[in-house]
Design an enzyme around this catalytic site. Structure first.
Site, PDB file in Angstrom:
ATOM      1  N   ARG A 112      16.456  -5.804 -19.517  1.00 18.67           N
ATOM      2  CA  ARG A 112      17.008  -5.385 -20.890  1.00 18.67           C
ATOM      3  C   ARG A 112      15.837  -4.736 -21.534  1.00 18.67           C
ATOM      4  O   ARG A 112      16.004  -4.537 -22.644  1.00 18.67           O
ATOM      5  CB  ARG A 112      17.425  -6.696 -21.563  1.00 18.67           C
ATOM      6  CG  ARG A 112      18.990  -6.803 -21.800  1.00 18.67           C
ATOM      7  CD  ARG A 112      19.276  -8.025 -22.394  1.00 18.67           C
ATOM      8  NE  ARG A 112      20.494  -8.164 -23.052  1.00 18.67           N
ATOM      9  CZ  ARG A 112      21.524  -8.903 -22.741  1.00 18.67           C
ATOM     10  NH1 ARG A 112      21.623  -9.040 -21.369  1.00 18.67           N
ATOM     11  NH2 ARG A 112      22.625  -9.053 -23.353  1.00 18.67           N
TER      12      ARG A 112
ATOM     13  N   LYS B 264      30.427  -4.657 -18.978  1.00 18.80           N
ATOM     14  CA  LYS B 264      29.583  -5.156 -17.799  1.00 18.80           C
ATOM     15  C   LYS B 264      30.217  -6.020 -16.809  1.00 18.80           C
ATOM     16  O   LYS B 264      30.458  -6.121 -15.637  1.00 18.80           O
ATOM     17  CB  LYS B 264      28.336  -5.219 -17.935  1.00 18.80           C
ATOM     18  CG  LYS B 264      27.909  -4.117 -18.994  1.00 18.80           C
ATOM     19  CD  LYS B 264      26.051  -4.433 -19.130  1.00 18.80           C
ATOM     20  CE  LYS B 264      25.881  -5.501 -19.886  1.00 18.80           C
ATOM     21  NZ  LYS B 264      26.218  -5.560 -21.558  1.00 18.80           N
TER      22      LYS B 264
ATOM     23  N   ARG C  19      22.884  -8.430 -31.891  1.00 20.28           N
ATOM     24  CA  ARG C  19      22.791  -8.013 -30.409  1.00 20.28           C
ATOM     25  C   ARG C  19      22.804  -6.468 -30.265  1.00 20.28           C
ATOM     26  O   ARG C  19      22.203  -5.914 -29.434  1.00 20.28           O
ATOM     27  CB  ARG C  19      23.782  -8.614 -29.803  1.00 20.28           C
ATOM     28  CG  ARG C  19      23.474 -10.145 -29.575  1.00 20.28           C
ATOM     29  CD  ARG C  19      24.736 -11.063 -29.278  1.00 20.28           C
ATOM     30  NE  ARG C  19      25.270 -10.568 -27.948  1.00 20.28           N
ATOM     31  CZ  ARG C  19      26.735 -10.883 -27.464  1.00 20.28           C
ATOM     32  NH1 ARG C  19      27.489 -11.354 -28.684  1.00 20.28           N
ATOM     33  NH2 ARG C  19      27.345 -10.402 -26.569  1.00 20.28           N
TER      34      ARG C  19
ATOM     35  N   ARG D 221      36.813 -11.202 -28.063  1.00 18.43           N
ATOM     36  CA  ARG D 221      36.770 -11.467 -26.771  1.00 18.43           C
ATOM     37  C   ARG D 221      36.784 -13.004 -26.564  1.00 18.43           C
ATOM     38  O   ARG D 221      36.236 -13.719 -27.344  1.00 18.43           O
ATOM     39  CB  ARG D 221      35.089 -11.052 -26.322  1.00 18.43           C
ATOM     40  CG  ARG D 221      34.814 -11.565 -24.857  1.00 18.43           C
ATOM     41  CD  ARG D 221      33.898 -10.830 -24.342  1.00 18.43           C
ATOM     42  NE  ARG D 221      32.463 -10.957 -24.975  1.00 18.43           N
ATOM     43  CZ  ARG D 221      31.245 -10.357 -24.670  1.00 18.43           C
ATOM     44  NH1 ARG D 221      31.316  -9.547 -23.534  1.00 18.43           N
ATOM     45  NH2 ARG D 221      30.282 -10.462 -25.299  1.00 18.43           N
TER      46      ARG D 221
ATOM     47  N   ARG E 207      32.608 -17.206 -27.143  1.00 19.77           N
ATOM     48  CA  ARG E 207      31.293 -17.557 -26.937  1.00 19.77           C
ATOM     49  C   ARG E 207      30.572 -17.699 -28.313  1.00 19.77           C
ATOM     50  O   ARG E 207      31.054 -17.095 -29.396  1.00 19.77           O
ATOM     51  CB  ARG E 207      30.381 -16.307 -26.350  1.00 19.77           C
ATOM     52  CG  ARG E 207      30.578 -16.329 -24.853  1.00 19.77           C
ATOM     53  CD  ARG E 207      30.143 -14.993 -24.188  1.00 19.77           C
ATOM     54  NE  ARG E 207      28.910 -14.362 -24.932  1.00 19.77           N
ATOM     55  CZ  ARG E 207      28.163 -13.248 -24.263  1.00 19.77           C
ATOM     56  NH1 ARG E 207      28.707 -12.586 -23.021  1.00 19.77           N
ATOM     57  NH2 ARG E 207      27.041 -12.961 -24.913  1.00 19.77           N
TER      58      ARG E 207
HETATM   59  P1  AMP Z   1      24.949 -11.336 -22.316  1.00 17.52           P
HETATM   60  O1  AMP Z   1      25.755 -12.261 -21.781  1.00 17.52           O
HETATM   61  O2  AMP Z   1      24.523 -10.121 -21.360  1.00 17.52           O
HETATM   62  O3  AMP Z   1      25.579 -10.816 -23.767  1.00 17.52           O
HETATM   63  O4  AMP Z   1      23.754 -12.371 -22.906  1.00 17.52           O
HETATM   64  C1  AMP Z   1      23.833 -13.217 -23.634  1.00 17.52           C
HETATM   65  C2  AMP Z   1      22.539 -13.504 -24.278  1.00 17.52           C
HETATM   66  O5  AMP Z   1      21.453 -14.091 -23.437  1.00 17.52           O
HETATM   67  C3  AMP Z   1      21.463 -12.339 -24.932  1.00 17.52           C
HETATM   68  O6  AMP Z   1      21.951 -12.159 -26.243  1.00 17.52           O
HETATM   69  C4  AMP Z   1      20.080 -12.828 -24.915  1.00 17.52           C
HETATM   70  O7  AMP Z   1      19.898 -13.542 -25.613  1.00 17.52           O
HETATM   71  C5  AMP Z   1      20.257 -13.606 -23.438  1.00 17.52           C
HETATM   72  N1  AMP Z   1      20.005 -12.711 -22.442  1.00 17.52           N
HETATM   73  C6  AMP Z   1      20.692 -12.277 -21.298  1.00 17.52           C
HETATM   74  N2  AMP Z   1      20.043 -11.486 -20.450  1.00 17.52           N
HETATM   75  C7  AMP Z   1      18.900 -11.446 -20.819  1.00 17.52           C
HETATM   76  C8  AMP Z   1      17.806 -10.598 -20.418  1.00 17.52           C
HETATM   77  N3  AMP Z   1      17.784  -9.702 -19.320  1.00 17.52           N
HETATM   78  N4  AMP Z   1      16.676 -10.562 -21.259  1.00 17.52           N
HETATM   79  C9  AMP Z   1      16.408 -11.354 -22.146  1.00 17.52           C
HETATM   80  N5  AMP Z   1      17.438 -12.171 -22.964  1.00 17.52           N
HETATM   81  C10 AMP Z   1      18.560 -12.086 -22.140  1.00 17.52           C
END
Ligand code: AMP
Length: 217
Positions: free
Chosen positions: A88, A13, A171, A127, A160
């Site tokens: 999400r 994404k 996740r 990554r 990360r």
């Molecule tokens: P990402 O970079 O999109 O994988 O997001 C990393 C982490 O941020 C996720 O595992 C969640 O803990 C939090 N996070 C990001 N976007 C959301 C969302 N829309 N709703 C809830 N938690 C989020």
């Protein structure tokens, strides 16, 4: 153009969103990037979000919805946007729908990047990302430069905290339970386009381009 990118963590994404952003001249908004920046700066939001992120869990809906409402009110979103990592959950999707209706903003499409779980784990542990601009690298397919500095902005390239196998699997579980139902949500509204997310960055990009031909610019 108003787009949502849906897909498990590590499905591409961020990478495809960055390209779409320059292709259409609209911002790619990653809630994960906004939260990581808040953690880095040690803000109240960052303190609240960190423990959920480290455990691979979702930050509570009300926190995220407030954050995205604020971000979408900024002037650069007036012409369109690409959402990466939001919504999400079904309540997040409902809040977004309500906000977009209120502003008279139609949603063009939801692109669902489809990648099997085993490949997700492989991609995520390999990554690496620029901590400043979010540019994504992969140790196997797109390695970062040996000096560890981002070629785009000079930022530090890091792994990360949540890209270890245990957290990635957590996740993925969260994705399958809480986020995957959004496919049905958007399918019912005639917005869902499934895109095969396996292959090179360029291959996936051309599938996205082909998919977006069905959608008005
Ligand atoms: P990402 O970079 O999109 O994988 O997001 C990393 C982490 O941020 C996720 O595992 C969640 O803990 C939090 N996070 C990001 N976007 C959301 C969302 N829309 N709703 C809830 N938690 C989020």
């Amino acid at each position: 153009m108003r787009l949502i990118l849906l897909g498990p963590p590590g499905s591409g994404k961020g990478t495809q969103g960055a390209w779409l952003s320059s292709r259409y001249g609209i911002p790619a908004i990653s809630t994960g990037d906004i939260l990581r920046e808040a953690v880095r700066q040690g803000t109240e939001l960052g303190k609240k979000a960190k423990r959920y992120m480290d455990a691979g869990e979702l930050v509570p809906d009300e926190v995220i919805i407030g954050l995205i409402e604020e971000r979408l009110s900024e002037p650069d979103c007036a012409k369109g946007f690409i959402l990466d990592g939001f919504p999400r959950t079904v309540p997040q999707a409902e809040a977004l729908e309500e906000l977009m209706n209120r502003r008279g903003w139609p949603l063009d499409a939801v692109l669902s990047l489809e990648v099997p779980d085993d490949e997700i784990v492989q991609r995520s542990v390999n990554r690496r990302v620029c901590e400043k601009c979010g540019r994504v690298f992969n140790l196997l397919t797109d390695p970062p430069p040996p000096d560890g500095k981002c070629p785009v902005c000079g930022g530090r390239i890091i792994q990360r905290d949540d890209d270890n196998e245990e957290t990635v699997r957590a996740r993925l579980r969260v994705y399958n339970e809480q986020t995957a139902p959004l496919k049905e949500y958007y399918e019912k509204r005639g917005k869902l386009i499934r895109v095969d997310g396996v292959g090179s960055i360029e291959e996936v990009r051309s599938r996205i381009e082909a998919a977006l031909k069905q959608v008005a610019e």
